[in-house]
Write a protein that holds these residues in place. Structure first.
Motif, PDB file in Angstrom:
ATOM      1  N   HIS A   5       0.855  -1.185   0.000  1.00  0.00           N
ATOM      2  CA  HIS A   5       0.000   0.000   0.000  1.00  0.00           C
ATOM      3  C   HIS A   5       0.889   1.233   0.000  1.00  0.00           C
ATOM      4  CE1 HIS A   5      -3.429   2.568   0.831  1.00  0.00           C
ATOM      5  NE2 HIS A   5      -2.713   3.143   1.787  1.00  0.00           N
ATOM      6  N   ARG A   7       1.420   5.389  -0.003  1.00  0.00           N
ATOM      7  CA  ARG A   7       0.903   6.723   0.311  1.00  0.00           C
ATOM      8  C   ARG A   7       1.783   7.742  -0.392  1.00  0.00           C
ATOM      9  NH1 ARG A   7      -1.891   5.785   5.795  1.00  0.00           N
ATOM     10  NH2 ARG A   7      -1.414   3.600   6.237  1.00  0.00           N
ATOM     11  N   HIS A  21       9.337   3.524   6.639  1.00  0.00           N
ATOM     12  CA  HIS A  21       9.066   3.716   8.061  1.00  0.00           C
ATOM     13  C   HIS A  21       9.711   2.645   8.938  1.00  0.00           C
ATOM     14  CE1 HIS A  21       6.109   0.436   8.381  1.00  0.00           C
ATOM     15  NE2 HIS A  21       5.603   0.828   7.220  1.00  0.00           N
ATOM     16  N   ASN A  26       3.761   2.929  10.394  1.00  0.00           N
ATOM     17  CA  ASN A  26       3.191   2.889   9.047  1.00  0.00           C
ATOM     18  C   ASN A  26       3.566   4.179   8.336  1.00  0.00           C
ATOM     19  OD1 ASN A  26       0.869   4.883   9.169  1.00  0.00           O
ATOM     20  ND2 ASN A  26       0.279   3.499  10.821  1.00  0.00           N
ATOM     21  N   SER A  28       2.032   6.678   7.241  1.00  0.00           N
ATOM     22  CA  SER A  28       1.310   7.927   7.446  1.00  0.00           C
ATOM     23  C   SER A  28       2.141   8.959   8.204  1.00  0.00           C
ATOM     24  CB  SER A  28      -0.004   7.672   8.178  1.00  0.00           C
ATOM     25  OG  SER A  28       0.227   7.194   9.493  1.00  0.00           O
ATOM     26  N   ASP A  47       3.482   1.383   3.112  1.00  0.00           N
ATOM     27  CA  ASP A  47       3.364   0.607   4.343  1.00  0.00           C
ATOM     28  C   ASP A  47       4.149  -0.683   4.117  1.00  0.00           C
ATOM     29  OD1 ASP A  47       1.649   2.459   5.505  1.00  0.00           O
ATOM     30  OD2 ASP A  47      -0.169   1.419   4.875  1.00  0.00           O
ATOM     31  N   HIS A  51       2.373  -4.208   7.961  1.00  0.00           N
ATOM     32  CA  HIS A  51       2.144  -2.914   8.592  1.00  0.00           C
ATOM     33  C   HIS A  51       1.078  -2.135   7.827  1.00  0.00           C
ATOM     34  CE1 HIS A  51       6.156  -4.041   9.999  1.00  0.00           C
ATOM     35  NE2 HIS A  51       6.005  -3.189  11.004  1.00  0.00           N
ATOM     36  N   GLY A  52       0.370  -1.258   8.554  1.00  0.00           N
ATOM     37  CA  GLY A  52      -0.605  -0.402   7.901  1.00  0.00           C
ATOM     38  C   GLY A  52      -1.592  -1.193   7.072  1.00  0.00           C
ATOM     39  N   GLN A  53      -1.749  -0.804   5.820  1.00  0.00           N
ATOM     40  CA  GLN A  53      -2.708  -1.446   4.932  1.00  0.00           C
ATOM     41  C   GLN A  53      -2.056  -2.404   3.932  1.00  0.00           C
ATOM     42  OE1 GLN A  53      -5.764   1.323   3.354  1.00  0.00           O
ATOM     43  NE2 GLN A  53      -4.981   2.847   4.800  1.00  0.00           N
ATOM     44  N   SER A  54      -0.785  -2.710   4.128  1.00  0.00           N
ATOM     45  CA  SER A  54      -0.110  -3.643   3.224  1.00  0.00           C
ATOM     46  C   SER A  54      -0.368  -5.089   3.633  1.00  0.00           C
ATOM     47  CB  SER A  54       1.396  -3.375   3.214  1.00  0.00           C
ATOM     48  OG  SER A  54       1.694  -2.240   2.428  1.00  0.00           O
TER      49      SER A  54
END
Length: 255
Positions: A5, A7, A21, A26, A28, A47, A51-54
């Motif tokens: 994912h 960003r 990161h 994540n 963000s 991500d 982690h996060g949305q991955s």
């Protein structure tokens, strides 16, 4: 391999940068830094696996190798690489493997423990691995974050705690690379081949091993700058984004 994912924030489209990161974070948290640097670069940040949305790490190959292979396709031209903690070690691994792909390299608190073996730190990391193996991942997460996370465990939501507990498996899975350099990042001539400007940033309140790692890496990098934030600890991109952005900007200008 599933795509990560990604960003991204507005900025100078003709100069893309990639930010990686830390463990248990994540992408963000790069937002304020990306905004501050939008006149210089356009930052994208994935991500990382698990982690996060991955998607989750599938278990093979080892976590660091899988993460590096997932990130590498995002680099399609010479690019400014920025990494924090685990992300810094991935960025450094890429820079050693493909120096021509790096326009500048900013390493924030790189946790490549093999660069400066520290018996006390090694003992803590082994203890964390033992706790996870014994099914005590919550206690492992508490101890890990008390050193590296800078967060209040009791203030986390139940879902947040569950995520952090689950991610302790990734911490353990990265140990071979970070503690033993199983990826051979420190091989002879590897760091020396990075001819892009490199900056190492750290917090003065971070664990002592970070300063030792910075010393060891800096001694071998041809074009190196260093900065230490007096009031900051390991999570300085989150706690001190303005100062971190200014220092990254200085390294970007060097390139």
């Amino acid at each position: 391999m599933s795509a990560l994912h990604l960003r991204q924030w507005p900025g100078q489209a003709d100069r893309p940068a990639l930010a990686l990161h830390c463990m248990m974070g994540n992408a963000s948290y790069w937002g304020p830094i990306a905004k501050a640097l939008s006149d210089k670069v356009a930052i994208r940040a994935p991500d990382l696996p698990g982690h996060g949305q991955s998607p989750d790490w599938p278990g093979t190959p080892d976590f660091h190798t899988y993460t590096t292979r997932a990130v590498a396709p995002l680099i399609d031209r010479p690019m400014d690489l920025i990494g924090h903690s685990l992300g810094a070690t991935v960025a450094l691994r890429i820079a050693v493997a493909a120096p021509e792909a790096v326009r500048s390299l900013t390493l924030i608190e790189p946790v490549l423990f093999a660069a400066a073996p520290d018996p006390a730190n090694d003992a803590v990391m082994r203890e964390l691995s033992d706790l996870v193996a014994a099914g005590e991942s919550e206690e492992a997460a508490r101890r890990f974050l008390s050193i590296w996370g800078g967060i209040d465990w009791e203030a986390q939501t139940p879902a947040g705690r569950e995520r952090l507990i689950r991610q302790m498996a990734l911490v353990v899975a990265g140990n071979d690379t970070l503690m033993q350099d199983s990826a051979n990042i420190l091989r002879a001539g590897g760091l020396e081949a990075i001819d892009a400007p490199v900056m190492i940033l750290m917090g003065a309140q971070s664990p002592p091993v970070i300063g030792n790692i910075a010393d060891a890496l800096a001694a071998r990098l041809p074009d190196i700058g260093r900065a230490r934030l007096p009031e900051a600890a390991h999570m300085l991109p989150i706690t001190h984004p303005r100062q971190v952005a200014e220092l990254i900007g200085m390294n970007l200008d060097r390139a």
